[in-house]
Scaffold this active site. Structure first.
Site, PDB file in Angstrom:
ATOM      1  N   LYS A 100       0.860  -1.183   0.000  1.00 14.06           N
ATOM      2  CA  LYS A 100       0.000   0.000   0.000  1.00 14.06           C
ATOM      3  C   LYS A 100       0.895   1.231   0.000  1.00 14.06           C
ATOM      4  CE  LYS A 100      -4.569   0.787   0.354  1.00 14.06           C
ATOM      5  NZ  LYS A 100      -5.630  -0.017  -0.278  1.00 14.06           N
ATOM      6  N   VAL A 201     -21.089   7.236   1.992  1.00 12.76           N
ATOM      7  CA  VAL A 201     -21.667   6.912   0.680  1.00 12.76           C
ATOM      8  C   VAL A 201     -20.866   7.594  -0.421  1.00 12.76           C
ATOM      9  CG1 VAL A 201     -23.982   6.306   1.421  1.00 12.76           C
ATOM     10  CG2 VAL A 201     -23.421   8.724   1.062  1.00 12.76           C
ATOM     11  N   VAL A 204     -17.485   3.899  -2.778  1.00  8.98           N
ATOM     12  CA  VAL A 204     -18.061   2.550  -2.735  1.00  8.98           C
ATOM     13  C   VAL A 204     -19.481   2.563  -2.197  1.00  8.98           C
ATOM     14  CG1 VAL A 204     -17.809   0.239  -1.730  1.00  8.98           C
ATOM     15  CG2 VAL A 204     -15.776   1.499  -2.469  1.00  8.98           C
TER      16      VAL A 204
END
Length: 385
Positions: A100, A201, A204
């Site tokens: 990452k 929201v 994804v």
């Protein structure tokens, strides 16, 4: 193990010292193989690339662009997220390790072409040990810019042969995990008639809301960004909106879906979920457990927890498919298997008398151990079937 450091300000030695732990019996532990501190003064780039494990193959994981309070906080996030990617990729059945990256800054103010291209050169310097993709604060268009300096990029635009928005299959995979959770808890793989709360929201979460509404769930959402809420309202006027996470937890949910940043499942949140009768936690956020032991607290309160890195692996499945030439239906079919893997984890957990998160860790570690034993030398350029 290798630590490659460019002229960045070094974080606290106590943080770095935790990177270098020896591995025992071939099982990748918390110790990371390589951490790269990236600093390009001309563009203003400050980034960290963390490679947790290449036991299964090159480390694949997204790049997060976020205004961290400190370099130490950025490093902590990179280490936690890269470890999660090792386990996520292992459970997804991918021949890829875990890595990452984080870029320190405000993506709305600091991001520019020079910075992204400088970052791409650091990725290229690793010669395929790390393959990047989108994450919080980075988008398909950013991957196209990074790709001007390195070929080790996925999540590119369809115009450049890429998979496009990986949030699509991330949300689809979370929905499959939620269906499996419903099967395990209520005997039917559907959320019809259930009250589902979605915290966040954005990338994804708004796709997940669409799946839930189509399945017949009653959906309650919250998000600190008005634009994200308005987008959901426009697409799904029937969705209920509450002011914040506290109000969401009190909304008498059947299912709670954390879909924002990590650490969402704190002691207080778990207590509230238990108090208000929530039965399932299944969401898209990475590293949801705020500390070790939260998974046991969830189990003790009768709350079924679907491990985050299991159910949110649809996105990495989508971008990994680019490596062999992207085919959406093939990637979606792979993401559909999240349903079966989630049920398998629940079955193992019940059989062994352990929380699902522990069962998931054991299964991922078993695969890493068995496959890494076959690969004493990693050949990044070799094509694997």
């Amino acid at each position: 193990m290798t630590d490659v450091q460019t002229p960045a300000t070094h974080p606290a030695p106590g943080v770095l010292s935790r990177i270098f732990r020896t591995e025992q019996d071939g099982v990748p532990g918390d110790g990371h193989e390589q951490v790269v501190l990236c600093h390009d003064r001309s563009s203003g780039l400050k980034a960290i690339i963390a490679i947790h494990s290449t036991a299964l193959g090159p480390a694949l994981g997204g790049t997060r662009f976020f205004p961290y309070a400190s370099e130490e906080a950025a490093l902590e996030d990179a280490l936690n997220l890269s470890r999660g990617m090792s386990y996520k990729n292992a459970l997804a059945g991918l021949d890829l390790g875990g890595g990452k990256a984080v870029i320190i800054g405000d993506p709305n103010k600091d991001k520019n072409e020079a910075m992204l291209r400088a970052y791409g050169r650091f990725v290229e310097s690793l010669r395929g040990r790390y393959i990047t993709a989108c994450d919080v604060g980075t988008y398909v268009q950013d991957m196209d810019v990074i790709a001007r300096e390195t070929g080790f990029v996925t999540g590119r635009s369809p115009e450049h042969g890429g998979a496009g928005d990986s949030s699509i299959l991330t949300a689809f995979g979370v929905f499959q995990g939620m269906r499996a959770s419903a099967q395990a808890r209520w005997g039917q793989p559907t959320l019809r008639g259930k009250r589902v709360g979605v915290a966040g929201v954005g990338k994804v979460g708004h796709y997940l809301v669409g799946h839930l509404v189509a399945d017949g769930a009653t959906v309650v959402v919250t998000d600190p960004f008005e634009a994200a809420v308005n987008r959901v309202r426009a697409a799904h006027p029937e969705v209920e909106v509450v002011a914040d996470t506290t109000a969401l937890l009190q909304a008498k949910l059947d299912v709670y879906a954390p879909c924002a940043l990590g650490g969402a499942l704190t002691d207080d949140v778990v207590a509230a979920l238990g108090e208000f009768g929530t039965s399932i936690v299944c969401g898209a956020a990475n590293n949801q457990l705020s500390h070790p032991g939260v998974e046991k607290d969830l189990a003790d309160r009768g709350i079924l927890y679907a491990p985050d890195y299991l159910v949110n692996s649809g996105g990495v499945i989508q971008v990994a498919d680019e490596i062999d030439g992207f085919n959406f239906e093939r990637a979606k079919n792979k993401a559909t298997r999240i349903f079966d893997t989630t049920l398998e984890i629940f079955t193992r957990a019940a059989s062994d008398g352990i929380p699902p998160a522990v069962a998931a860790d054991r299964l991922a570690e078993k695969r890493m151990r068995e496959i890494s034993a076959l690969r004493t030398v990693l050949l990044p350029a070799a094509r694997r079937g």
